[in-house]
Write a protein that holds these residues in place. Structure first.
Motif, PDB file in Angstrom:
ATOM      1  N   LEU A 119       0.852  -1.196   0.000  1.00  0.00           N
ATOM      2  CA  LEU A 119       0.000   0.000   0.000  1.00  0.00           C
ATOM      3  C   LEU A 119       0.884   1.240   0.000  1.00  0.00           C
ATOM      4  CD1 LEU A 119      -2.595  -1.028   2.739  1.00  0.00           C
ATOM      5  CD2 LEU A 119      -2.396  -1.793   0.368  1.00  0.00           C
ATOM      6  N   ASP A 120       0.507   2.218  -0.795  1.00  0.00           N
ATOM      7  CA  ASP A 120       1.294   3.453  -0.819  1.00  0.00           C
ATOM      8  C   ASP A 120       0.359   4.643  -0.982  1.00  0.00           C
ATOM      9  OD1 ASP A 120       3.555   5.069  -0.730  1.00  0.00           O
ATOM     10  OD2 ASP A 120       4.659   3.892  -2.211  1.00  0.00           O
ATOM     11  N   ASP A 121       0.910   5.818  -0.818  1.00  0.00           N
ATOM     12  CA  ASP A 121       0.125   7.054  -0.776  1.00  0.00           C
ATOM     13  C   ASP A 121       0.967   8.122  -1.456  1.00  0.00           C
ATOM     14  OD1 ASP A 121      -1.847   8.925   0.141  1.00  0.00           O
ATOM     15  OD2 ASP A 121      -0.529   9.463   1.812  1.00  0.00           O
ATOM     16  N   ASN A 178      -2.594  12.194  -2.016  1.00  0.00           N
ATOM     17  CA  ASN A 178      -3.961  12.299  -2.539  1.00  0.00           C
ATOM     18  C   ASN A 178      -4.312  11.139  -3.476  1.00  0.00           C
ATOM     19  OD1 ASN A 178      -2.360  13.050  -4.659  1.00  0.00           O
ATOM     20  ND2 ASN A 178      -3.023  15.192  -4.691  1.00  0.00           N
ATOM     21  N   LEU A 179      -3.424  10.132  -3.544  1.00  0.00           N
ATOM     22  CA  LEU A 179      -3.742   8.929  -4.334  1.00  0.00           C
ATOM     23  C   LEU A 179      -3.174   7.723  -3.595  1.00  0.00           C
ATOM     24  CD1 LEU A 179      -4.836   7.752  -7.095  1.00  0.00           C
ATOM     25  CD2 LEU A 179      -2.445   7.692  -7.788  1.00  0.00           C
ATOM     26  N   ILE A 180      -4.061   6.799  -3.241  1.00  0.00           N
ATOM     27  CA  ILE A 180      -3.617   5.570  -2.572  1.00  0.00           C
ATOM     28  C   ILE A 180      -3.519   4.472  -3.622  1.00  0.00           C
ATOM     29  CG2 ILE A 180      -4.247   3.822  -0.860  1.00  0.00           C
ATOM     30  CD1 ILE A 180      -5.580   6.082   0.752  1.00  0.00           C
ATOM     31  N   THR A 181      -2.394   3.753  -3.618  1.00  0.00           N
ATOM     32  CA  THR A 181      -2.215   2.679  -4.595  1.00  0.00           C
ATOM     33  C   THR A 181      -1.968   1.345  -3.900  1.00  0.00           C
ATOM     34  OG1 THR A 181       0.158   3.154  -4.736  1.00  0.00           O
ATOM     35  CG2 THR A 181      -1.254   4.180  -6.394  1.00  0.00           C
ATOM     36  N   VAL A 182      -2.265   0.275  -4.627  1.00  0.00           N
ATOM     37  CA  VAL A 182      -1.927  -1.087  -4.207  1.00  0.00           C
ATOM     38  C   VAL A 182      -1.001  -1.634  -5.285  1.00  0.00           C
ATOM     39  CG1 VAL A 182      -2.800  -3.378  -3.637  1.00  0.00           C
ATOM     40  CG2 VAL A 182      -4.191  -1.350  -3.134  1.00  0.00           C
ATOM     41  N   ASN A 183       0.180  -2.030  -4.905  1.00  0.00           N
ATOM     42  CA  ASN A 183       1.193  -2.497  -5.864  1.00  0.00           C
ATOM     43  C   ASN A 183       1.364  -1.513  -7.017  1.00  0.00           C
ATOM     44  OD1 ASN A 183       1.482  -4.680  -4.202  1.00  0.00           O
ATOM     45  ND2 ASN A 183       0.259  -6.066  -5.462  1.00  0.00           N
ATOM     46  N   ALA A 242       3.686   3.738   2.818  1.00  0.00           N
ATOM     47  CA  ALA A 242       3.438   5.184   2.757  1.00  0.00           C
ATOM     48  C   ALA A 242       4.370   5.925   3.713  1.00  0.00           C
ATOM     49  CB  ALA A 242       1.987   5.485   3.116  1.00  0.00           C
ATOM     50  N   THR A 243       4.689   7.159   3.376  1.00  0.00           N
ATOM     51  CA  THR A 243       5.604   7.906   4.224  1.00  0.00           C
ATOM     52  C   THR A 243       4.907   8.489   5.438  1.00  0.00           C
ATOM     53  OG1 THR A 243       5.243   9.869   2.892  1.00  0.00           O
ATOM     54  CG2 THR A 243       7.136   8.521   2.323  1.00  0.00           C
ATOM     55  N   ALA A 244       3.595   8.634   5.410  1.00  0.00           N
ATOM     56  CA  ALA A 244       2.923   9.272   6.537  1.00  0.00           C
ATOM     57  C   ALA A 244       1.553   8.685   6.861  1.00  0.00           C
ATOM     58  CB  ALA A 244       2.750  10.770   6.264  1.00  0.00           C
ATOM     59  N   ARG A 245       0.879   8.121   5.889  1.00  0.00           N
ATOM     60  CA  ARG A 245      -0.528   7.762   6.097  1.00  0.00           C
ATOM     61  C   ARG A 245      -0.700   6.470   6.890  1.00  0.00           C
ATOM     62  NH1 ARG A 245      -5.262   9.353   4.062  1.00  0.00           N
ATOM     63  NH2 ARG A 245      -4.381  10.526   2.296  1.00  0.00           N
ATOM     64  N   ALA A 261       0.064   1.058  10.384  1.00  0.00           N
ATOM     65  CA  ALA A 261       0.761   2.344  10.364  1.00  0.00           C
ATOM     66  C   ALA A 261       1.901   2.281   9.353  1.00  0.00           C
ATOM     67  CB  ALA A 261       1.286   2.661  11.762  1.00  0.00           C
ATOM     68  N   PRO A 262       2.471   3.436   8.975  1.00  0.00           N
ATOM     69  CA  PRO A 262       3.595   3.421   8.048  1.00  0.00           C
ATOM     70  C   PRO A 262       4.674   2.445   8.516  1.00  0.00           C
ATOM     71  CG  PRO A 262       2.870   5.657   8.363  1.00  0.00           C
ATOM     72  CD  PRO A 262       2.067   4.811   9.325  1.00  0.00           C
ATOM     73  N   ALA A 263       5.181   1.634   7.586  1.00  0.00           N
ATOM     74  CA  ALA A 263       6.251   0.653   7.787  1.00  0.00           C
ATOM     75  C   ALA A 263       5.777  -0.639   8.426  1.00  0.00           C
ATOM     76  CB  ALA A 263       7.418   1.218   8.595  1.00  0.00           C
TER      77      ALA A 263
END
Ligand code: C2O
Ligand code: CU
Length: 473
Positions: A173-175, A203-208, A231-234, A266-268
């Motif tokens: 998951l990423d943001d 403002n965009l959440i991605t999966v892979n 994600a770095t923060a979300r 949480a992140p990480a």
């Protein structure tokens, strides 16, 4: 589960023919893991591609980076090549690793300069779901795409359910914070407003690496999901409805299986879940993320495949015991405390930064808005020292108005108490979310000598003061 990944098989073949030709064998030339500028289709089809920084092993870079997969006890060996315009290093998050392979630049290695290389060569001792990511100016480099999954398979296969195949899917998951033209928002990496609040939120959440991709699942099968929050923060509060989700591991470490219809990653952090794929999906069945203010967004579209099967939801067996469990002895531990302060709404009093005692305004001019124990980015000396064989009892107090994902390098730890109440789950983690006004107590035993970073994994918080390290002697 297979013993050799495809990539290893191919490398083995190549080295065999190289050996026949009298060229150096594989042993002396590891595969190259490269970091370079690339492009990725992050936004839905029809939108432009996004310029990213990406890892690759062969061929083009991808976001997330290529999945690295080994069995527990096997070596991970790569010649890392930096084709980026700035120095970087690779951190292998969660791995109980030799200190000089940990990638925490500049603490344990010099950052790899543009055009330079560095050889990473270590044993991955413990099975589980891990990840790797850039560890220099990580708040920028990870946000540009420099992360990927690192899966360490168990040496004995896990039969999750008698008679039913268990498939697995890695979901990173990423943001992303993107402009209208899908390019990454530039030039606000150290933005103090974001840094003093929840961090640089996207403002965009991605999966892979894709927005709302399709996940094919075969009816009647059991699937293990390895979910990684890169994600770095979300913080990702997930809801899994209609899938009978059970949690089997956190941060790679087995837990006794429990229901996981709602889980916060949480992140990480990582979570391994088992789902039993039904014959029909109800309308609301799926995996959702709370994107803020209880607005649940569908993370991916599930497409059922295969014919009607007769699997029904059954118990989940625990994962095999980890060969080297986290042990500790709380009869006479070394007690340490980390007090987190600063950020919007609460602010910082006089705080040390690079040897000077400074007030809030002077700190902010230097990009510092957070502190551990009255010091911002305490990198000149360890925050504590721990002898090997000694148990550490670490109390982390969050006196700020924001949650923090606290990560220790090189170690897993047991979460033994929250707000003074002993924690019945005693989850073993490498990253723990410490909520607003919360106090979390953790325990570990010193066993891996070296200098290990301890920081918030909301990476703009790390940049703005929440970074330190401890020494195990
Ligand atoms: Cu995953 Cu120092 O970080
Ligand atoms: Cu934080």
């Amino acid at each position: 589960m297979h013993t050799l990944s495809r990539r290893r098989f191919l490398s083995g073949t190549a080295s065999l023919s190289a050996g026949l030709l009298g060229l150096p064998a594989f042993a002396s030339s590891p595969p190259v893991l490269r970091a370079a500028a690339s492009r990725a289709q992050l936004a839905p089809e029809g939108y432009a591609t996004t310029p990213v920084w990406a890892y690759s092993v062969e061929g083009a870079g991808s976001v997330p980076g290529p999945e690295i997969r080994v069995r527990a006890g096997e070596a991970v060996r790569y010649r890392f090549a930096n084709d980026l315009p700035e120095p970087t290093a690779v951190h292998w998050h969660g791995i109980r690793i030799r200190n000089d392979m940990d990638g925490a630049a500049p603490l344990v290695q010099a950052p790899v300069m543009p055009g330079g290389t560095f050889d990473y060569d270590y044993i991955a001792p413990d099975p589980g779901t891990y990840w790797y990511h850039a560890h220099n100016r990580s708040w920028e480099q990870v946000a540009r795409g420099l992360s990927g999954p690192l899966i360490v398979e168990d040496t004995s296969p896990w039969a999750g359910l008698d008679g039913a195949a268990t498939h697995e899917e890695t979901l990173v998951l990423d943001d992303w914070l993107l402009e209208q033209d899908a390019s990454i928002v530039e030039g606000r990496w150290d933005d103090l407003h974001a840094a003093s609040h929840g961090g640089r939120m996207g403002n965009l959440i991605t999966v892979n690496g894709r927005a709302q991709p399709v996940l094919p699942l075969e009816r009647g099968t059991r699937v293990r999901l390895r979910i990684i929050n890169a994600a770095t923060a979300r913080i990702m509060p997930l809801a899994l409805s209609g899938l009978a989700a059970r949690l089997i591991a956190l941060d790679g470490y087995p837990v006794s299986p429990r229901d996981a219809e709602q889980i916060v990653i949480a992140p990480a952090q990582r979570a391994d879940l088992v789902i039993d794929v039904p014959n029909e999906l109800t309308d609301e069945a799926g995996i959702y993320v709370d994107a803020g203010r209880q607005r649940f967004v569908r993370l991916l579209d599930i497409a059922l495949t295969g014919g009607i099967a007769d699997l029904h939801v059954r118990d989940v067996r625990p994962l095999p015991e980890w060969a080297s469990p986290v042990t500790f002895d709380l009869s006479d531990p070394q007690r340490e405390t980390i007090v987190m302060e600063g950020g919007a709404m609460r602010g910082l009093g006089e705080t040390y930064f690079e040897g000077e005692l400074l007030g809030g305004r002077a700190l902010a001019r230097r990009g510092m808005v957070w502190a551990f124990n009255e010091a911002a980015n305490r990198m000149d000396r360890p925050i504590f020292e721990l002898p090997t064989g000694r148990t550490l009892h670490l109390t982390m107090q969050n006196r700020t108005a924001f949650p923090h994902a606290m990560h220790l390098h090189g170690y897993h730890f047991a979460v033994i108490a929250r707000n003074g109440q002993s924690d019945p789950d005693r989850d073993v983690r490498d990253t723990v979310l410490v909520n607003v006004n919360e106090t979390v107590e953790i325990a570990l035993m010193g066993q891996n000598p070296g200098d290990w970073m301890l920081h918030c994994h909301m990476l703009s918080h790390q940049a703005a003061g929440m970074m330190a390290w401890f020494r195990v002697v």
